[in-house]
Design an enzyme around this catalytic site. Structure first.
Site, PDB file in Angstrom:
ATOM      1  N   PHE A   1       3.721 -24.076  13.895  1.00  0.00           N
ATOM      2  CA  PHE A   1       3.264 -23.949  12.508  1.00  0.00           C
ATOM      3  C   PHE A   1       4.129 -22.934  11.788  1.00  0.00           C
ATOM      4  CE2 PHE A   1      -0.899 -26.111  12.436  1.00  0.00           C
ATOM      5  CZ  PHE A   1      -1.121 -26.326  13.789  1.00  0.00           C
TER       6      PHE A   1
ATOM      7  N   THR B   1       2.153 -27.335  18.982  1.00  0.00           N
ATOM      8  CA  THR B   1       2.557 -27.536  17.592  1.00  0.00           C
ATOM      9  C   THR B   1       3.070 -26.218  17.035  1.00  0.00           C
ATOM     10  OG1 THR B   1       1.000 -29.341  17.228  1.00  0.00           O
ATOM     11  CG2 THR B   1       1.750 -28.155  15.264  1.00  0.00           C
TER      12      THR B   1
END
Ligand SMILES: O=C(O)C(=O)Cc1ccccc1
Length: 390
Positions: free
Chosen positions: A260, A258
């Protein structure tokens, strides 16, 4: 156990939590003046490469007017990884203690004080309201794709990307002590986590139930002492909430990353002395091949695009008059977000953006803000240029 329970008792900020200045910002805020004119607001930031100082000023936007009655100009000197006065940076993330976003915040800003928020928007508001110094929020995942909510929130809030962190997410299947996987009928977790573990959860025949975050799912299973329901969450959440780990690494692909974004009140502007990245958002006039032409401004200059995302634009028939080919009111209008590998300060990027601006939608732009002062920056800058559409 006591320490972890204390952590789990930190109540998350909610949109109803009154914003109080973080330790680094005890003074009232300067209200930034918006001027109504057709303009492009340049938002600048630096992608963090795990360095803890993103170089953005910590408290300028919330400081009282200085004695010379002018807002203090942003300094370009790198800021240490702390709020003013040496207290740790307060970094907002969405979720509870033990959420993956908490780990990402700590990776982005080692030794920070992570501040849990119940919603993404709460984290944006906490930075704007000076109750925290930064926010770390997911923008895309290598399996689940873009997190559209945060693309939309980036446009609605005036924060600046001051870094990015890519975090390898490892999901575990958790349950109360003594509960076996064959006892489970349901599983709770964040929608992204459920999507990233689709194959495993389908193979186990578990009914999915989406909740706000993975740690919140673990906490709920633990507090309710559920025996037929598990949670997809981190191993840290298992420890914090006293759950057994029935299975580790249940994500569908071993590489589950992921990305961010690290957000701040104050921008950082790229230089030209090392590789940089730029993010922009724009709308386009109608016309055959217009998107191709728009992206060609980068290809013609060998500028590599690393991301493009389209999001519906709020529209009104007055703002977007006209009918489509079938004679119906046109109602699909999009904003395009694009990341490319070049510095906003480089001649190639400047010329590409000048060419792009000719094609961008020129609807009446309201609520534009003064372009921010150009500042030197640390490396791998990401300039967030926003064609404001209100
Ligand atoms: O719910 C969490 O733990 C989060 O931080 C959100 C999330 C969920 C799945 C992958 C990355 C972030």
């Amino acid at each position: 156990m006591a320490a972890s329970l204390t952590r789990s008792l930190i109540s998350p900020l909610t949109s109803r939590t009154p914003a109080k200045p973080s330790r680094s910002d005890q003074a009232p805020q300067i209200l930034l003046c918006a001027r109504r004119r057709s303009c492009v607001s340049v938002r600048a930031s630096t992608f963090g490469n795990n360095n803890s100082s993103d170089g953005a000023a910590v408290s300028s936007a919330c400081n009282v007017l200085t004695q010379d009655s002018l807002p203090r100009r942003l300094t370009s000197a790198p800021v240490p990884n702390s709020g003013s006065g040496g207290s740790p940076l307060r970094v907002a993330y969405q979720g509870l203690c033990g959420a993956h976003s908490e780990s990402a915040a700590q990776k982005a800003y080692p030794n920070c004080e992570p501040v849990p928020c119940d919603q993404f928007e709460t984290a944006f508001e906490a930075v704007e309201g000076c109750s925290v110094d930064r926010a770390v929020l997911p923008i895309e995942n290598s399996l689940g794709g873009s997190i559209h909510r945060n693309y939309d929130l980036l446009l609605r809030h005036r924060l600046h990307i001051v870094g990015e962190i890519k975090y390898a997410v490892r999901h575990c299947l958790l349950a109360n002590q003594g509960v076996k996987v064959e006892h489970l009928k349901r599983v709770l977790s964040h929608p992204q986590a459920l999507a990233q573990c689709e194959h495993t959860l389908t193979r186990l025949g578990l009914v999915r139930e989406a909740v706000d975050d993975t740690a919140g799912a673990a906490k709920h299973v633990a507090l309710k002492k559920l025996e037929d329901t598990g949670a997809v969450a981190s191993s840290a959440a298992a420890e914090i909430y006293g759950l057994d780990i029935l299975a580790e690494d249940i994500q569908d692909a071993s590489l589950n990353v992921t990305r961010f974004l690290m957000l701040a009140r104050e921008p950082i502007i790229a230089g030209t002395d090392r590789p940089f990245k730029t993010s922009i958002v724009f709308s386009l006039e109608e016309g055959p091949g217009i998107l191709h032409k728009a992206l060609a401004v980068f290809a013609e200059r060998q500028i590599n695009l690393t991301k493009i995302e389209s999001r519906p634009m709020s529209w009104s028939s007055e703002r977007f008059p006209g009918l489509d080919a079938s004679g119906l009111q046109k109602c699909f209008h999009y904003l395009f977000y694009a990341d490319f590998e070049a510095s906003m300060a480089s001649d190639d990027a400047k010329r590409a953006l000048q060419d792009l601006e000719v094609m961008t939608g020129h609807e009446e732009k309201h609520g534009c803000f003064e372009p921010r002062p150009i500042l030197p920056t640390s490396d791998f800058a990401n300039v967030y240029q926003q064609f404001l559409q209100r």
